[in-house]
Write an enzyme that holds these catalytic residues in place. Structure first.
Site, PDB file in Angstrom:
ATOM      1  N   LYS A  42      63.539 -29.708   0.255  1.00  0.00           N
ATOM      2  CA  LYS A  42      62.813 -30.848   0.832  1.00  0.00           C
ATOM      3  C   LYS A  42      63.125 -30.954   2.322  1.00  0.00           C
ATOM      4  O   LYS A  42      64.295 -30.920   2.706  1.00  0.00           O
ATOM      5  CB  LYS A  42      63.292 -32.116   0.101  1.00  0.00           C
ATOM      6  CG  LYS A  42      62.312 -33.261   0.129  1.00  0.00           C
ATOM      7  CD  LYS A  42      62.762 -34.299  -0.885  1.00  0.00           C
ATOM      8  CE  LYS A  42      62.307 -35.686  -0.519  1.00  0.00           C
ATOM      9  NZ  LYS A  42      62.828 -36.694  -1.441  1.00  0.00           N
ATOM     10  N   ARG A  91      61.707 -51.154  -7.043  1.00  0.00           N
ATOM     11  CA  ARG A  91      60.969 -51.997  -6.096  1.00  0.00           C
ATOM     12  C   ARG A  91      59.729 -52.629  -6.683  1.00  0.00           C
ATOM     13  O   ARG A  91      59.501 -53.806  -6.555  1.00  0.00           O
ATOM     14  CB  ARG A  91      60.544 -51.170  -4.880  1.00  0.00           C
ATOM     15  CG  ARG A  91      61.633 -51.008  -3.858  1.00  0.00           C
ATOM     16  CD  ARG A  91      61.205 -50.060  -2.816  1.00  0.00           C
ATOM     17  NE  ARG A  91      60.751 -48.824  -3.452  1.00  0.00           N
ATOM     18  CZ  ARG A  91      60.699 -47.665  -2.874  1.00  0.00           C
ATOM     19  NH1 ARG A  91      61.029 -47.544  -1.618  1.00  0.00           N
ATOM     20  NH2 ARG A  91      60.304 -46.583  -3.526  1.00  0.00           N
ATOM     21  N   SER A 129      62.347 -45.304   2.522  1.00  0.00           N
ATOM     22  CA  SER A 129      62.801 -44.385   3.579  1.00  0.00           C
ATOM     23  C   SER A 129      61.601 -43.664   4.190  1.00  0.00           C
ATOM     24  O   SER A 129      61.554 -43.432   5.394  1.00  0.00           O
ATOM     25  CB  SER A 129      63.770 -43.351   2.997  1.00  0.00           C
ATOM     26  OG  SER A 129      64.937 -43.978   2.561  1.00  0.00           O
TER      27      SER A 129
HETATM   28  O1  PNS Z   1      66.209 -41.597  -3.167  1.00  0.00           O
HETATM   29  P1  PNS Z   1      65.431 -40.800  -4.186  1.00  0.00           P
HETATM   30  O2  PNS Z   1      64.773 -39.613  -3.503  1.00  0.00           O
HETATM   31  O3  PNS Z   1      64.462 -41.641  -4.960  1.00  0.00           O
HETATM   32  O4  PNS Z   1      66.527 -40.221  -5.219  1.00  0.00           O
HETATM   33  C1  PNS Z   1      66.127 -39.360  -6.255  1.00  0.00           C
HETATM   34  C2  PNS Z   1      67.333 -38.703  -6.948  1.00  0.00           C
HETATM   35  C3  PNS Z   1      68.245 -38.045  -5.928  1.00  0.00           C
HETATM   36  C4  PNS Z   1      68.113 -39.758  -7.685  1.00  0.00           C
HETATM   37  C5  PNS Z   1      66.759 -37.673  -7.958  1.00  0.00           C
HETATM   38  O5  PNS Z   1      65.833 -36.865  -7.302  1.00  0.00           O
HETATM   39  C6  PNS Z   1      67.828 -36.792  -8.589  1.00  0.00           C
HETATM   40  O6  PNS Z   1      68.659 -37.250  -9.332  1.00  0.00           O
HETATM   41  N1  PNS Z   1      67.777 -35.490  -8.266  1.00  0.00           N
HETATM   42  C7  PNS Z   1      68.715 -34.514  -8.778  1.00  0.00           C
HETATM   43  C8  PNS Z   1      68.015 -33.508  -9.680  1.00  0.00           C
HETATM   44  C9  PNS Z   1      67.944 -33.992 -11.105  1.00  0.00           C
HETATM   45  O7  PNS Z   1      68.945 -34.348 -11.719  1.00  0.00           O
HETATM   46  N2  PNS Z   1      66.727 -34.003 -11.677  1.00  0.00           N
HETATM   47  C10 PNS Z   1      66.517 -34.381 -13.043  1.00  0.00           C
HETATM   48  C11 PNS Z   1      66.320 -35.873 -13.220  1.00  0.00           C
HETATM   49  S1  PNS Z   1      64.623 -36.173 -13.505  1.00  0.00           S
END
Ligand code: PNS
Length: 160
Positions: A42, A91, A129
């Site tokens: 990303k 939210r 963000s």
């Molecule tokens: O701030 P965000 O981008 O909404 O956070 C998202 C986050 C980091 C919590 C989520 O993308 C995450 O846990 N990513 C790690 C990969 C993972 O575990 N994916 C499977 C869960 S669906």
């Protein structure tokens, strides 16, 4: 045993909405492990190291908050850190589907993992963000939407 919750996110950049969740989470838990996702796939505005520094500045050295970065699956990181409660802010209706799927997927991967949602306060429900990045990039004023140190970092990034 101190009760610790894991508060994961991208935090690119941290907003006042994130800070509000941290402050409210600290009323329910002895400590929070705030985990910044390292996601090379990303494009981010701030590097993961910069985001940790920004979060550190924003929480003002509160000893109850630990900051770490993680890569890969959240449940694996939670297992490694021996934390089984994940804290997330919710939210609006638009967040619900994604958060619901993520919470259930995480619980499917590890049945011990529970996700706890805090409804975002009325002052923060529209802050994300992504919008902060876009508005700041386009020269809009994000004062009040992000902590002071993040505002300064955004101004520096976009040279205003
Ligand atoms: O701030 P965000 O981008 O909404 O956070 C998202 C986050 C980091 C919590 C989520 O993308 C995450 O846990 N990513 C790690 C990969 C993972 O575990 N994916 C499977 C869960 S669906």
């Amino acid at each position: 045993m101190p009760r610790i919750a894991l508060y994961p996110g991208s935090f690119d950049p941290p907003t006042n909405g994130h800070l509000s969740i941290i402050q409210r989470g600290l009323k329910m838990f002895d400590g929070l492990l705030v985990a910044v996702l390292k996601n090379p796939a990303k494009d981010s505005l701030f590097s993961v190291e910069e985001r940790v520094v920004l979060l550190k500045g924003a929480v003002g050295g509160d000893p109850r908050v630990t900051l770490k970065t993680f890569e890969g699956l959240l449940v694996k990181f939670a297992q490694q850190e021996k934390v089984n409660t994940v804290l997330r802010g919710l939210r609006a209706v638009s967040d619900f589907e994604y958060e619901f799927q993520m919470a259930n997927m995480n619980r499917k991967l590890d049945k011990e993992i529970e996700t706890l949602f805090l409804m975002t306060g009325e002052d923060y429900f529209y802050i994300s963000s992504r919008f902060v990045r876009d508005v700041a990039r386009l020269g809009g004023d994000v004062t009040g939407l992000v902590p002071g140190n993040v505002l300064a970092a955004l101004q520096k990034k976009f040279k205003r």
